[in-house]
Design an enzyme around this catalytic site. Structure first.
Site, PDB file in Angstrom:
ATOM      1  CD  GLU A  92      -5.439   8.201   4.021  1.00  0.00           C
ATOM      2  OE1 GLU A  92      -4.784   7.583   3.146  1.00  0.00           O
ATOM      3  OE2 GLU A  92      -6.439   7.712   4.573  1.00  0.00           O
ATOM      4  CB  THR A 118       7.726  12.195   6.522  1.00  0.00           C
ATOM      5  OG1 THR A 118       8.479  11.974   5.338  1.00  0.00           O
ATOM      6  CG2 THR A 118       6.838  13.412   6.285  1.00  0.00           C
ATOM      7  CG  ASP A 119      12.879  11.969   4.654  1.00  0.00           C
ATOM      8  OD1 ASP A 119      11.720  11.738   4.250  1.00  0.00           O
ATOM      9  OD2 ASP A 119      13.875  11.352   4.224  1.00  0.00           O
ATOM     10  CD  GLU A 120       7.872  12.173   1.096  1.00  0.00           C
ATOM     11  OE1 GLU A 120       6.989  12.887   0.608  1.00  0.00           O
ATOM     12  OE2 GLU A 120       8.032  10.984   0.787  1.00  0.00           O
ATOM     13  CE1 TYR A 131       2.500  11.361   4.361  1.00  0.00           C
ATOM     14  CE2 TYR A 131       4.585  11.765   3.227  1.00  0.00           C
ATOM     15  CZ  TYR A 131       3.882  11.254   4.314  1.00  0.00           C
ATOM     16  OH  TYR A 131       4.569  10.654   5.348  1.00  0.00           O
ATOM     17  CE  LYS A 145       3.330  12.813   8.843  1.00  0.00           C
ATOM     18  NZ  LYS A 145       2.612  11.987   9.874  1.00  0.00           N
ATOM     19  N   PRO A 163       7.255  -0.506 -12.592  1.00  0.00           N
ATOM     20  CG  PRO A 163       5.330   0.434 -11.649  1.00  0.00           C
ATOM     21  CD  PRO A 163       6.086  -0.844 -11.753  1.00  0.00           C
ATOM     22  CG  ASP A 181       9.366  11.993 -12.688  1.00  0.00           C
ATOM     23  OD1 ASP A 181       9.179  11.203 -11.747  1.00  0.00           O
ATOM     24  OD2 ASP A 181      10.342  12.766 -12.748  1.00  0.00           O
ATOM     25  N   GLY A 221       5.983  16.876  -9.377  1.00  0.00           N
ATOM     26  CA  GLY A 221       6.644  17.447  -8.183  1.00  0.00           C
ATOM     27  C   GLY A 221       7.622  16.497  -7.514  1.00  0.00           C
TER      28      GLY A 221
HETATM   29  P1  NAD Z   1       0.477   3.384   6.739  1.00  0.00           P
HETATM   30  O1  NAD Z   1      -0.279   4.048   5.645  1.00  0.00           O
HETATM   31  O2  NAD Z   1       1.025   2.023   6.526  1.00  0.00           O
HETATM   32  O3  NAD Z   1      -0.453   3.297   8.048  1.00  0.00           O
HETATM   33  C1  NAD Z   1      -1.253   4.367   8.483  1.00  0.00           C
HETATM   34  C2  NAD Z   1      -2.246   3.809   9.499  1.00  0.00           C
HETATM   35  O4  NAD Z   1      -3.070   4.906   9.965  1.00  0.00           O
HETATM   36  C3  NAD Z   1      -3.193   2.759   8.928  1.00  0.00           C
HETATM   37  O5  NAD Z   1      -3.289   1.670   9.815  1.00  0.00           O
HETATM   38  C4  NAD Z   1      -4.530   3.499   8.815  1.00  0.00           C
HETATM   39  O6  NAD Z   1      -5.661   2.649   8.935  1.00  0.00           O
HETATM   40  C5  NAD Z   1      -4.428   4.479   9.969  1.00  0.00           C
HETATM   41  N1  NAD Z   1      -5.285   5.665   9.780  1.00  0.00           N
HETATM   42  C6  NAD Z   1      -5.378   6.457   8.673  1.00  0.00           C
HETATM   43  N2  NAD Z   1      -6.281   7.435   8.882  1.00  0.00           N
HETATM   44  C7  NAD Z   1      -6.748   7.275  10.142  1.00  0.00           C
HETATM   45  C8  NAD Z   1      -7.690   7.976  10.932  1.00  0.00           C
HETATM   46  N3  NAD Z   1      -8.333   9.057  10.471  1.00  0.00           N
HETATM   47  N4  NAD Z   1      -7.942   7.550  12.187  1.00  0.00           N
HETATM   48  C9  NAD Z   1      -7.298   6.455  12.682  1.00  0.00           C
HETATM   49  N5  NAD Z   1      -6.394   5.732  11.966  1.00  0.00           N
HETATM   50  C10 NAD Z   1      -6.122   6.142  10.719  1.00  0.00           C
HETATM   51  O7  NAD Z   1       1.608   4.415   7.167  1.00  0.00           O
HETATM   52  P2  NAD Z   1       3.083   4.116   7.696  1.00  0.00           P
HETATM   53  O8  NAD Z   1       3.977   3.952   6.543  1.00  0.00           O
HETATM   54  O9  NAD Z   1       3.021   3.074   8.750  1.00  0.00           O
HETATM   55  O10 NAD Z   1       3.408   5.533   8.351  1.00  0.00           O
HETATM   56  C11 NAD Z   1       3.093   5.793   9.717  1.00  0.00           C
HETATM   57  C12 NAD Z   1       3.500   7.210  10.058  1.00  0.00           C
HETATM   58  O11 NAD Z   1       4.898   7.386   9.828  1.00  0.00           O
HETATM   59  C13 NAD Z   1       2.803   8.269   9.195  1.00  0.00           C
HETATM   60  O12 NAD Z   1       2.498   9.358  10.029  1.00  0.00           O
HETATM   61  C14 NAD Z   1       3.837   8.648   8.152  1.00  0.00           C
HETATM   62  O13 NAD Z   1       3.667   9.981   7.737  1.00  0.00           O
HETATM   63  C15 NAD Z   1       5.125   8.469   8.942  1.00  0.00           C
HETATM   64  N6  NAD Z   1       6.320   8.102   8.136  1.00  0.00           N
HETATM   65  C16 NAD Z   1       6.287   7.060   7.252  1.00  0.00           C
HETATM   66  C17 NAD Z   1       7.456   6.702   6.573  1.00  0.00           C
HETATM   67  C18 NAD Z   1       7.494   5.544   5.610  1.00  0.00           C
HETATM   68  O14 NAD Z   1       8.502   5.330   4.935  1.00  0.00           O
HETATM   69  N7  NAD Z   1       6.463   4.726   5.502  1.00  0.00           N
HETATM   70  C19 NAD Z   1       8.631   7.421   6.789  1.00  0.00           C
HETATM   71  C20 NAD Z   1       8.609   8.493   7.688  1.00  0.00           C
HETATM   72  C21 NAD Z   1       7.450   8.807   8.373  1.00  0.00           C
HETATM   73  O1  DAU Z   2      10.702   9.736   2.990  1.00  0.00           O
HETATM   74  C1  DAU Z   2       9.707   9.241   3.810  1.00  0.00           C
HETATM   75  C2  DAU Z   2       8.467   8.910   2.997  1.00  0.00           C
HETATM   76  O2  DAU Z   2       8.758   7.718   2.259  1.00  0.00           O
HETATM   77  C3  DAU Z   2       7.240   8.710   3.874  1.00  0.00           C
HETATM   78  O3  DAU Z   2       6.933   9.915   4.539  1.00  0.00           O
HETATM   79  C4  DAU Z   2       6.042   8.256   3.025  1.00  0.00           C
HETATM   80  O4  DAU Z   2       4.937   7.988   3.864  1.00  0.00           O
HETATM   81  C5  DAU Z   2       6.437   6.990   2.283  1.00  0.00           C
HETATM   82  O5  DAU Z   2       5.388   6.580   1.449  1.00  0.00           O
HETATM   83  C6  DAU Z   2       7.710   7.213   1.457  1.00  0.00           C
HETATM   84  O6  DAU Z   2       7.439   8.139   0.375  1.00  0.00           O
HETATM   85  P1  DAU Z   2       8.021   7.922  -1.107  1.00  0.00           P
HETATM   86  O7  DAU Z   2       7.187   8.675  -2.051  1.00  0.00           O
HETATM   87  O8  DAU Z   2       9.497   8.168  -1.125  1.00  0.00           O
HETATM   88  O9  DAU Z   2       7.794   6.324  -1.238  1.00  0.00           O
HETATM   89  P2  DAU Z   2       7.328   5.437  -2.510  1.00  0.00           P
HETATM   90  O10 DAU Z   2       7.572   4.007  -2.136  1.00  0.00           O
HETATM   91  O11 DAU Z   2       5.987   5.822  -2.999  1.00  0.00           O
HETATM   92  O12 DAU Z   2       8.391   5.842  -3.632  1.00  0.00           O
HETATM   93  C7  DAU Z   2       9.784   5.661  -3.446  1.00  0.00           C
HETATM   94  C8  DAU Z   2      10.472   6.221  -4.672  1.00  0.00           C
HETATM   95  O13 DAU Z   2      10.199   5.343  -5.780  1.00  0.00           O
HETATM   96  C9  DAU Z   2       9.979   7.586  -5.102  1.00  0.00           C
HETATM   97  O14 DAU Z   2      11.074   8.330  -5.629  1.00  0.00           O
HETATM   98  C10 DAU Z   2       8.965   7.291  -6.211  1.00  0.00           C
HETATM   99  C11 DAU Z   2       9.518   6.034  -6.842  1.00  0.00           C
HETATM  100  N1  DAU Z   2       8.538   5.079  -7.391  1.00  0.00           N
HETATM  101  C12 DAU Z   2       7.499   4.689  -6.597  1.00  0.00           C
HETATM  102  C13 DAU Z   2       6.557   3.790  -7.034  1.00  0.00           C
HETATM  103  C14 DAU Z   2       5.397   3.380  -6.182  1.00  0.00           C
HETATM  104  C15 DAU Z   2       8.700   4.547  -8.646  1.00  0.00           C
HETATM  105  O15 DAU Z   2       9.673   4.893  -9.356  1.00  0.00           O
HETATM  106  N2  DAU Z   2       7.781   3.650  -9.100  1.00  0.00           N
HETATM  107  C16 DAU Z   2       6.712   3.251  -8.346  1.00  0.00           C
HETATM  108  O16 DAU Z   2       5.888   2.427  -8.835  1.00  0.00           O
END
Ligand code: NAD
Ligand code: DAU
Length: 357
Positions: free
Chosen positions: A83, A133-135, A160, A164, A215, A293, A296
């Protein structure tokens, strides 16, 4: 090799699969539960390859995972299923604990049993690559020059990132205690094609096209370090196949930008690419709306990616300006993907096919 990928129907997982099928001769098995974020439509370009296989499955289901390992005999596991959306983790954390922690634990246990029974030759190849993730590092002060390095202490802020961080700790423990060959990567914010439209960049593009508010949480001065998803996919494949066992690599694009500047950048591109706006809209930037906002909310992420650059020779190909232009154009050209993802029609059909078999 046989590469087992979890979460391959998601944003990054699908980019990894497209990369492997297009550039290597390896076999891929995609294990995905197809949550709201998983879409097989993201894989249509490669889905007729004889080297690509899909299994609708939940990583928390131990017996199903044992069968998958037994039948597919993976040489490498790339674990991306999670997730992934911070806002959803704040309104409901249960699925995050279940998939990100219990799911990772389940896979580690199944991989450990599987690894123990491998021949020495197979053992020398096997790796469990955990994608994180870097988070997990929490946040950096606004305006400072500090960067996250691999030894930065963990300090997650959201449900989240805490889930992780927990999974990263489990993966390291399975290496230290049981000798399971693992590698971990921690990456910054990805952007690019097939990004689910709840995340900042696709949400902004699609809302602007519909004339809906854009937003901005809080003051919009929070900083994220953006990386084009295809650069991440390339880095992940390199780490999975070439990195030293037990190591961690930070991955980032050196693209630190304030959220407000990202949103304004998208608005400027849309002015050029789609000058005909929905009725009553002056400029796209007029849609920007400051809202409450995120609780957190992390202030700033910034990655030092020098380790992966030095050890594996990886650097990003895409700079933010070109990557953002490609991304906006992709959403303009792929409205049917957006519609499918938003309505879930295709996914419902696939799930029914599985239930009927
Ligand atoms: P995403 O939400 O787009 O995709 C997640 C996928 O996992 C989906 O296809 C979902 O169906 C599947 N999934 C969820 N729960 C599952 C379960 N219980 N069993 C099997 N499949 C399941 O996520 P993403 O953005 O592609 O991120 C992929 C990975 O990379 C994650 O582990 C995330 O923490 C990490 N990550 C994401 C980012 C980012 O910016 N998106 C950055 C750094 C790390
Ligand atoms: O840093 C890596 C992470 O980046 C991943 O681990 C996560 O899976 C991925 O979802 C992403 O997390 P963020 O919370 O940084 O991504 P998001 O796109 O939700 O938000 C990016 C920034 O923009 C964050 O500071 C919140 C802000 N934001 C987001 C949304 C959706 C807004 O200001 N308005 C918005 O509507």
């Amino acid at each position: 090799m046989n590469i087992l990928i979890t979460g391959g129907a998601g944003f990054i997982g699908s980019a990894v699969i497209r990369h492997i099928i297009a550039n290597t001769s390896h076999n891929v098995l995609n294990i995905d539960k197809l949550t709201y974020a998983g879409n097989l439509e993201s894989l249509v370009d490669i889905s007729d390859s004889s080297r690509y296989h899909f299994s609708l499955n939940n990583i928390c289901n131990k017996s199903a995972m044992e069968k998958v390992f037994h039948d597919f005999e993976p040489d490498i596991v790339m674990h991306l299923a999670a997730e992934s959306h911070v806002d959803r983790s704040i309104t409901g954390s249960a699925d995050f604990i279940e998939t990100n922690i219990i799911g990772t634990y389940t896979l580690l246990e199944v991989a450990r049993q599987y690894y123990t029974n491998l021949s020495d030759i197979k053992k020398a190849i096997f790796r469990f690559h955990h994608i994180s993730t870097d988070e997990v590092y929490g946040d950096l002060e606004e305006g400072s020059d500090n960067l996250f390095v691999e030894s930065t202490a963990y300090a997650p802020s959201s449900p989240y990132s805490a889930s992780k961080a927990s999974s990263d700790h489990l993966v390291r423990a399975w290496y230290r205690t049981y000798g399971l060959p693992i590698v971990i990567t921690n990456c910054s914010n990805n952007y690019g094609p097939y990004h689910f439209p709840e995340k900042l960049i696709p949400l902004t593009i699609l809302n602007a096209l519909k004339g809906k508010p854009l937003p901005i949480y809080g003051n919009g001065l929070q900083v994220r370090d953006w990386l084009y998803v295809e650069d991440h996919a390339r880095a992940l494949f390199l780490v999975a196949t070439e990195a030293e066992i037990g190591e961690t690599y930070n991955i980032g694009g050196h693209n630190e930008l304030k959220n407000i500047d990202v949103v304004k950048g998208i608005c400027n591109l849309l002015e050029e690419l789609v000058p005909n706006k929905p009725n009553g809209i002056g400029n796209y930037v007029d849609l920007i709306t400051y809202v409450k906002d995120r609780p957190g909310h992390d202030l700033r992420y910034a990655i030092d990616a020098s380790k992966i650059q030095k050890e594996l020779g990886w650097t990003p190909n895409e700079i933010f300006e070109t990557g953002l232009r490609k991304t906006v154009q992709w959403y303009l050209d792929n409205q049917d993907w957006v519609e499918n993802v938003e309505t879930g029609e295709y996914k419902n059909w696939i799930q029914k096919q599985y239930q009927n078999n």
